[in-house]
Write a protein that holds these residues in place. Structure first.
Motif, PDB file in Angstrom:
ATOM      1  N   ARG A   3       0.820  -1.213   0.000  1.00 50.52           N
ATOM      2  CA  ARG A   3       0.000   0.000   0.000  1.00 50.52           C
ATOM      3  C   ARG A   3       0.855   1.265   0.000  1.00 50.52           C
ATOM      4  O   ARG A   3       0.537   2.238  -0.688  1.00 50.52           O
ATOM      5  CB  ARG A   3      -0.944   0.004   1.215  1.00 50.52           C
ATOM      6  CG  ARG A   3      -1.941   1.169   1.164  1.00 50.52           C
ATOM      7  CD  ARG A   3      -3.011   1.039   2.225  1.00 50.52           C
ATOM      8  NE  ARG A   3      -4.053   2.031   2.017  1.00 50.52           N
ATOM      9  CZ  ARG A   3      -4.318   3.016   2.869  1.00 50.52           C
ATOM     10  NH1 ARG A   3      -3.600   3.149   3.968  1.00 50.52           N
ATOM     11  NH2 ARG A   3      -5.290   3.868   2.615  1.00 50.52           N
ATOM     12  N   THR A   4       1.936   1.263   0.761  1.00 50.58           N
ATOM     13  CA  THR A   4       2.791   2.449   0.808  1.00 50.58           C
ATOM     14  C   THR A   4       3.335   2.783  -0.571  1.00 50.58           C
ATOM     15  O   THR A   4       3.307   3.936  -1.004  1.00 50.58           O
ATOM     16  CB  THR A   4       3.952   2.235   1.797  1.00 50.58           C
ATOM     17  OG1 THR A   4       3.409   1.991   3.109  1.00 50.58           O
ATOM     18  CG2 THR A   4       4.854   3.451   1.850  1.00 50.58           C
ATOM     19  N   ASP A   5       3.835   1.756  -1.285  1.00 54.14           N
ATOM     20  CA  ASP A   5       4.357   1.978  -2.631  1.00 54.14           C
ATOM     21  C   ASP A   5       3.251   2.451  -3.571  1.00 54.14           C
ATOM     22  O   ASP A   5       3.473   3.295  -4.439  1.00 54.14           O
ATOM     23  CB  ASP A   5       4.986   0.692  -3.180  1.00 54.14           C
ATOM     24  CG  ASP A   5       6.274   0.323  -2.473  1.00 54.14           C
ATOM     25  OD1 ASP A   5       6.866   1.221  -1.840  1.00 54.14           O
ATOM     26  OD2 ASP A   5       6.672  -0.848  -2.531  1.00 54.14           O
ATOM     27  N   ARG A   6       2.039   1.891  -3.395  1.00 55.07           N
ATOM     28  CA  ARG A   6       0.927   2.279  -4.269  1.00 55.07           C
ATOM     29  C   ARG A   6       0.527   3.736  -4.028  1.00 55.07           C
ATOM     30  O   ARG A   6       0.263   4.486  -4.977  1.00 55.07           O
ATOM     31  CB  ARG A   6      -0.270   1.349  -4.042  1.00 55.07           C
ATOM     32  CG  ARG A   6      -1.393   1.567  -5.059  1.00 55.07           C
ATOM     33  CD  ARG A   6      -2.491   0.551  -4.905  1.00 55.07           C
ATOM     34  NE  ARG A   6      -3.222   0.676  -3.660  1.00 55.07           N
ATOM     35  CZ  ARG A   6      -3.183  -0.212  -2.675  1.00 55.07           C
ATOM     36  NH1 ARG A   6      -2.435  -1.295  -2.795  1.00 55.07           N
ATOM     37  NH2 ARG A   6      -3.889  -0.029  -1.569  1.00 55.07           N
ATOM     38  N   LEU A   7       0.482   4.169  -2.761  1.00 61.03           N
ATOM     39  CA  LEU A   7       0.145   5.562  -2.460  1.00 61.03           C
ATOM     40  C   LEU A   7       1.158   6.504  -3.099  1.00 61.03           C
ATOM     41  O   LEU A   7       0.789   7.526  -3.701  1.00 61.03           O
ATOM     42  CB  LEU A   7       0.106   5.779  -0.940  1.00 61.03           C
ATOM     43  CG  LEU A   7      -1.038   5.095  -0.186  1.00 61.03           C
ATOM     44  CD1 LEU A   7      -0.860   5.285   1.317  1.00 61.03           C
ATOM     45  CD2 LEU A   7      -2.390   5.617  -0.627  1.00 61.03           C
ATOM     46  N   ILE A  42      -7.022   7.490  -2.107  1.00 63.00           N
ATOM     47  CA  ILE A  42      -7.102   8.930  -2.353  1.00 63.00           C
ATOM     48  C   ILE A  42      -7.548   9.653  -1.083  1.00 63.00           C
ATOM     49  O   ILE A  42      -7.002  10.700  -0.711  1.00 63.00           O
ATOM     50  CB  ILE A  42      -8.078   9.237  -3.511  1.00 63.00           C
ATOM     51  CG1 ILE A  42      -7.531   8.688  -4.842  1.00 63.00           C
ATOM     52  CG2 ILE A  42      -8.338  10.740  -3.617  1.00 63.00           C
ATOM     53  CD1 ILE A  42      -6.324   9.396  -5.378  1.00 63.00           C
ATOM     54  N   SER A  43      -8.540   9.082  -0.395  1.00 61.84           N
ATOM     55  CA  SER A  43      -9.014   9.687   0.850  1.00 61.84           C
ATOM     56  C   SER A  43      -7.897   9.750   1.890  1.00 61.84           C
ATOM     57  O   SER A  43      -7.725  10.770   2.580  1.00 61.84           O
ATOM     58  CB  SER A  43     -10.199   8.888   1.398  1.00 61.84           C
ATOM     59  OG  SER A  43     -10.637   9.409   2.631  1.00 61.84           O
ATOM     60  N   ALA A  44      -7.114   8.679   1.995  1.00 61.44           N
ATOM     61  CA  ALA A  44      -6.005   8.659   2.952  1.00 61.44           C
ATOM     62  C   ALA A  44      -4.957   9.713   2.601  1.00 61.44           C
ATOM     63  O   ALA A  44      -4.417  10.394   3.482  1.00 61.44           O
ATOM     64  CB  ALA A  44      -5.371   7.260   2.983  1.00 61.44           C
ATOM     65  N   LEU A  45      -4.659   9.864   1.306  1.00 61.86           N
ATOM     66  CA  LEU A  45      -3.691  10.871   0.878  1.00 61.86           C
ATOM     67  C   LEU A  45      -4.200  12.278   1.184  1.00 61.86           C
ATOM     68  O   LEU A  45      -3.454  13.133   1.661  1.00 61.86           O
ATOM     69  CB  LEU A  45      -3.410  10.719  -0.617  1.00 61.86           C
ATOM     70  CG  LEU A  45      -2.597   9.486  -1.026  1.00 61.86           C
ATOM     71  CD1 LEU A  45      -2.661   9.266  -2.531  1.00 61.86           C
ATOM     72  CD2 LEU A  45      -1.136   9.641  -0.581  1.00 61.86           C
ATOM     73  N   GLN A  46      -5.480  12.520   0.918  1.00 67.84           N
ATOM     74  CA  GLN A  46      -6.055  13.836   1.199  1.00 67.84           C
ATOM     75  C   GLN A  46      -6.004  14.143   2.688  1.00 67.84           C
ATOM     76  O   GLN A  46      -5.674  15.267   3.089  1.00 67.84           O
ATOM     77  CB  GLN A  46      -7.504  13.891   0.687  1.00 67.84           C
ATOM     78  CG  GLN A  46      -7.623  13.899  -0.832  1.00 67.84           C
ATOM     79  CD  GLN A  46      -9.047  13.715  -1.302  1.00 67.84           C
ATOM     80  OE1 GLN A  46      -9.854  13.039  -0.647  1.00 67.84           O
ATOM     81  NE2 GLN A  46      -9.394  14.328  -2.437  1.00 67.84           N
ATOM     82  N   GLN A  47      -6.309  13.161   3.523  1.00 67.56           N
ATOM     83  CA  GLN A  47      -6.284  13.366   4.970  1.00 67.56           C
ATOM     84  C   GLN A  47      -4.875  13.619   5.487  1.00 67.56           C
ATOM     85  O   GLN A  47      -4.695  14.274   6.510  1.00 67.56           O
ATOM     86  CB  GLN A  47      -6.903  12.157   5.672  1.00 67.56           C
ATOM     87  CG  GLN A  47      -8.399  12.017   5.459  1.00 67.56           C
ATOM     88  CD  GLN A  47      -8.947  10.725   6.053  1.00 67.56           C
ATOM     89  OE1 GLN A  47      -8.491  10.273   7.105  1.00 67.56           O
ATOM     90  NE2 GLN A  47      -9.926  10.119   5.373  1.00 67.56           N
ATOM     91  N   SER A  48      -3.866  13.107   4.767  1.00 70.90           N
ATOM     92  CA  SER A  48      -2.479  13.336   5.185  1.00 70.90           C
ATOM     93  C   SER A  48      -1.927  14.666   4.670  1.00 70.90           C
ATOM     94  O   SER A  48      -0.781  15.009   4.939  1.00 70.90           O
ATOM     95  CB  SER A  48      -1.589  12.188   4.692  1.00 70.90           C
ATOM     96  OG  SER A  48      -1.466  12.205   3.277  1.00 70.90           O
ATOM     97  N   GLY A  49      -2.749  15.415   3.911  1.00 71.24           N
ATOM     98  CA  GLY A  49      -2.344  16.748   3.476  1.00 71.24           C
ATOM     99  C   GLY A  49      -1.924  16.867   2.030  1.00 71.24           C
ATOM    100  O   GLY A  49      -1.546  17.949   1.578  1.00 71.24           O
TER     101      GLY A  49
END
Length: 234
Positions: A3-7, A42-49
């Motif tokens: 998941r980290t690589d995919r993000l 995408i939601s996780a990325l948005q929440q991380s800024g």
């Protein structure tokens, strides 16, 4: 791909095509996951800024804020293809994946006309390889990271006599010789500089320790190369 690589890959792809959009379906197909998984990513990325915004509608998708992308670049088609050739020839070398990522960013930031011309020109350039050609071992990502951040590596190393030993190595430089890629480093076991053939490294572990600053001049490269040819960035 974890998941980290995919993000990370999703952010890099959105950066490369910005300000154009990528749909969740396109991202899902590219990374071999479900649309729902992409939406959660995408939601996780948005929440991380990370400044990703969604454009709804039939032609909607996701895009990265313009400030996170490159402005239009005045690369000529020939300059872009020259970089593409260099990246293709470095397929087994250090930072090969980073080179591909950089090339995608450059193409995305070029004017559409120049990018299309570059793609057409690239189709008229070919690299030929002998059927007997055996590609050398690619540089492991742990070694790349160690060189970038001067992080100490813990490895098991098989020497020329076939003896296996555990070493802690302070990375100094990557060298290319007749037997492929070598890591020039300070061997804490021998307390002196050594060249380590990457294909003889076993069980590579990137530690949390940062090694002292050492230069190639302090650690003379020795046997694998007869003359050190520098890589220039300009």
């Amino acid at each position: 791909m974890n998941r980290t690589d995919r993000l990370y890959a999703i952010v890099e792809e959105l950066r490369a095509v910005s300000p154009r959009l990528r749909t969740a379906r396109e991202l899902a197909a590219r990374h071999g996951v479900s649309v729902r998984t992409v939406e959660r990513d995408i939601s996780a990325l948005q929440q991380s800024g990370v400044p990703i915004y969604a454009d709804v509608g039939r032609r909607g998708g996701y895009a990265l804020e313009k400030s996170m992308s490159l402005p239009p670049l005045n690369f000529t088609a020939a300059e872009a293809v020259a970089l593409a050739v260099a990246v293709a020839r470095a397929g087994d070398g250090p930072f090969a994946a980073a080179g591909q990522s950089a090339l995608r960013k450059i193409l995305a930031a070029m004017s559409q006309r120049n990018a299309d011309t570059a793609r057409e020109l690239a189709r008229r350039v070919r690299l030929l390889e002998s059927p007997e050609y055996i590609a050398p071992m690619p540089v492991p990502p742990e070694v790349e990271q160690a060189v970038v951040a001067r992080r100490v590596l813990r490895i098991e190393y098989l020497d020329a006599a076939g003896s296996l030993s555990e070493r802690e190595v302070e990375p100094v430089a990557l060298l290319h010789g007749s037997n492929g890629w070598y890591l020039l480093g300070w061997c804490r076991l021998r307390d002196e500089p050594r060249n380590f053939r990457l294909d003889r490294m076993k069980g590579i572990e990137l530690t949390e320790w940062t090694g002292p600053e050492r230069t190639i001049d302090m650690c003379r490269p020795g046997e694998p190369v007869h003359e050190v040819r520098m890589i220039s960035l300009g």
